[in-house]
Enzyme design. Structure first.
Site: not given
Length: 304
Positions: A150, A174, A243, A246, A269, A278
């Protein structure tokens, strides 16, 4: 309306009490700054702005002037709900029940945009590496693509978090969760050139633990990365945002046979459902190739 003290108290609450990630807190603060700025320009007081009609007018302004989509509207509504809860606790009774009434629009699921390998090669080869800034940009975007980072993870990297001998980097994602990511030899080559040649020139005897720094020797900002990437992408004839690198990383891994759980770990994630998008991209690529190389079957649909 004295905006600055109010915004700073709100930001402190997000960090200290709600324990929001710094990126989320900054995003919310920026959105509320937009909201308060709009109210000021419209000569609307806080009490008048914090009502159904006020929010409808503001969101209509954002859609009309800024052209935001449903996802951005949902983010704005989320920030406003958080801010109104803050106002309620600050003693603004008008905001007490209104926060719970705000509902975000239904999000339209879209497949993430990805670049083909040849497009990424063209993008990177278009970066001039004759200057320290060019070497920095090449190293930065090679790393983002190679490790699937990210933007916030890339800018927060410190020099001691890169382990060249093992082709590893320790990133903070995150929720302030740390993980190890792998980068490839191309990224390692440009990172080494950047650290040895370009970064000392940019720092000019300044001290900084930040890996990626600006021309002034300060930690590179997300805004700076977005701006540089937009220029480079336009030069290469590409659309999309940083992004997209990524997204491309994840898609190439799955297309190459990587299992979903491994990709989830590499991307950081929390929920594997986020990674599953994806697999849909890979299916869409399969359909595209099928139609391209079997033109006589163009009318056939896998759903039929």
């Amino acid at each position: 309306m004295n905006e600055k003290p109010l915004l700073e108290r709100y930001y402190s609450r997000l960090i200290a009490l709600e324990r929001r990630a710094v990126v989320t807190a900054e995003t919310y603060r920026f959105e509320i700054s937009r909201f308060l700025g709009w109210a000021s320009r419209e000569k609307i007081g806080l009490q008048e702005a914090v009502c159904l009609q006020g929010v409808i007018r503001y969101l209509a302004h954002r859609r009309g002037v800024d052209g935001i989509d449903s996802r951005s509207v949902a983010k704005a509504v989320s920030a406003l709900r958080s801010f109104f809860r803050f106002l309620r606790d600050e003693g603004h009774e008008d905001a007490a029940g209104f926060a719970s009434l705000l509902q975000a629009p239904r999000r339209v699921d879209r497949l993430p945009q990805v670049h083909r390998k040849e497009d990424i090669d063209r993008l990177f080869s278009g970066i001039s590496t004759e200057t320290p800034l060019g070497i920095r940009d090449r190293a930065l975007y090679e790393l983002i693509y190679s490790a699937g980072l990210r933007i916030s993870e890339a800018v927060s990297l410190d020099t001691q978090e890169i382990f060249f001998s093992k082709y590893l980097a320790r990133v903070t994602g995150k929720g302030r969760k740390q993980r190890l990511v792998i980068f490839g030899p191309d990224a390692a080559h440009w990172l080494r050139r950047y650290v040895d040649e370009a970064r000392p020139d940019l720092l000019r005897k300044r001290n900084s633990k930040a890996l990626f720094v600006s021309r002034l020797g300060r930690r590179l900002s997300r805004k700076g990365i977005w701006k540089n990437y937009s220029t480079l992408a336009a030069k290469a004839g590409l659309s999309g945002k940083v992004h997209t690198l990524r997204h491309s990383f994840a898609t190439e891994l799955l297309a190459g046979g990587a299992d979903l759980r491994s990709v989830q770990e590499l991307l950081g994630h929390a929920d594997i459902a986020t990674t599953q998008v994806y697999t849909h991209i890979d299916k869409s690529r399969l359909k595209e190739s099928h139609r391209k190389y079997l033109p006589r079957l163009k009318s056939w649909s896998p759903e039929q």
